[in-house]
Design an enzyme around this catalytic site. Sequence first.
Site, PDB file in Angstrom:
ATOM      1  N   ARG A  89      42.127  27.160  36.081  1.00 19.97           N
ATOM      2  CA  ARG A  89      42.159  28.632  36.184  1.00 19.97           C
ATOM      3  C   ARG A  89      40.557  28.933  36.409  1.00 19.97           C
ATOM      4  O   ARG A  89      39.525  28.588  35.848  1.00 19.97           O
ATOM      5  CB  ARG A  89      42.635  29.274  34.947  1.00 19.97           C
ATOM      6  CG  ARG A  89      44.047  29.481  35.020  1.00 19.97           C
ATOM      7  CD  ARG A  89      44.507  30.324  36.104  1.00 19.97           C
ATOM      8  NE  ARG A  89      46.011  30.552  36.130  1.00 19.97           N
ATOM      9  CZ  ARG A  89      47.071  29.764  36.733  1.00 19.97           C
ATOM     10  NH1 ARG A  89      46.420  28.842  37.842  1.00 19.97           N
ATOM     11  NH2 ARG A  89      48.389  29.928  36.694  1.00 19.97           N
ATOM     12  N   GLU A 110      40.670  36.091  41.925  1.00 18.28           N
ATOM     13  CA  GLU A 110      41.317  35.676  43.080  1.00 18.28           C
ATOM     14  C   GLU A 110      42.057  37.145  43.810  1.00 18.28           C
ATOM     15  O   GLU A 110      42.776  37.964  43.080  1.00 18.28           O
ATOM     16  CB  GLU A 110      42.432  34.649  42.968  1.00 18.28           C
ATOM     17  CG  GLU A 110      41.870  33.637  42.672  1.00 18.28           C
ATOM     18  CD  GLU A 110      42.971  32.455  42.478  1.00 18.28           C
ATOM     19  OE1 GLU A 110      44.134  32.492  42.747  1.00 18.28           O
ATOM     20  OE2 GLU A 110      42.697  31.257  41.583  1.00 18.28           O
ATOM     21  N   HIS A 165      43.835  28.254  46.370  1.00 18.74           N
ATOM     22  CA  HIS A 165      44.805  27.881  45.411  1.00 18.74           C
ATOM     23  C   HIS A 165      45.971  27.405  45.732  1.00 18.74           C
ATOM     24  O   HIS A 165      47.288  27.921  45.934  1.00 18.74           O
ATOM     25  CB  HIS A 165      45.365  29.339  44.710  1.00 18.74           C
ATOM     26  CG  HIS A 165      45.781  29.238  43.352  1.00 18.74           C
ATOM     27  ND1 HIS A 165      45.623  30.250  42.459  1.00 18.74           N
ATOM     28  CD2 HIS A 165      46.555  28.318  42.654  1.00 18.74           C
ATOM     29  CE1 HIS A 165      45.995  29.846  41.210  1.00 18.74           C
ATOM     30  NE2 HIS A 165      46.904  28.764  41.308  1.00 18.74           N
TER      31      HIS A 165
HETATM   32  C1  DGY Z   1      50.370  27.608  38.355  1.00 20.37           C
HETATM   33  O1  DGY Z   1      51.832  27.364  38.445  1.00 20.37           O
HETATM   34  O2  DGY Z   1      49.995  28.222  37.515  1.00 20.37           O
HETATM   35  C2  DGY Z   1      49.618  27.378  39.525  1.00 20.37           C
HETATM   36  O3  DGY Z   1      48.509  27.933  39.355  1.00 20.37           O
HETATM   37  C3  DGY Z   1      50.409  28.047  40.693  1.00 20.37           C
HETATM   38  O4  DGY Z   1      51.284  26.989  41.066  1.00 20.37           O
END
Ligand code: DGY
Length: 323
Positions: free
Chosen positions: A242, A271, A289
Amino acid sequence: MTKPKILVSRRWPQAVEDVMKQKYDVTFNISDEPLSTTAFKEALSVYDAILPTVTDKISSDVFEVKNPRTKIFGNYGVGYSHIDIPAAKAAGITVSNTPDVLSDCTADITLTLMLMAARRAGEGEREVRSGNWSGWRPNHLIGTRITGKTLGIIGYGRIGREVAKRAHFGFGMKIIVQNRSKINNDVLIRTNAQQVDNLDELLEKSDFISLHCPGGTENKHLISSKQFKKMKNTAILINTARGEVVDDEALISALRENQIAAVGLDVFNDEPNINPGLLKFQNAILLPHLGSATQETREAMGFRVLDNIADFFEGKVPRDRVA
Ligand code: DGY
């Protein structure tokens, strides 16, 4: 029997939407734009289940609704730091996520970033596309090899373990691990991994550092100026976890001062807005992402959400309940 009313916050793979339409009274967000806080708040009085995803900011304000009709948030994604979990709990709303099904693809994108950053693939591609490639020469775009190097993995859950497998068996990398809790030896020996005592030790020893811990307040700016100072100046940092885990300003300063060699990012603070300071570094590999972005995985994530809400409406505890 009337079908439960479901709100889906973004468009999902067609195959999953088709199944959903048969089972539920479903509303899709046709615009495929993130919904506002107000829209979510209103939805709480209208729908039995809401299926949000990582682009939705579900803050405590959303839950300030008297007697919400919504009883479950079936999150499309494994990470759920975008949902205020204490507020959901206080409102009596169950939250589930989609672990397992995206571990392989997220591990694959981690290795993609490691290779791109180490082998300067972003720079090379830009050079070719701009017509500036003047041909092969011994000193052209020299990177560093990943085979045999030490990979430090922060957070040794499902994705971290998949990364270790690929790095160890594919590239003969030495794996070291830092994790909040003790990892069982039978898990570590699968990739001949060693758990270190603290973060500093991992940062000092690693040639590549890959983040696989959860986001949210608990790990906000886990990697900041102090941590960059501990890293080798040849180190390559990878973040597929993240954005908030890395302090952008500290990262920019580390790149500017050559405190590290390169960075590979698939996730960002705020983002889809990217800190403009990052854009000027050739040695920053920036992906939008893409961790789970394969047809197979995005469908599997959708079906996993459907499993969770089916459990819930049958009166069972959803298999991936997180709150
Ligand atoms: C998640 O699933 O948390 C990813 O960052 C997006 O697929």
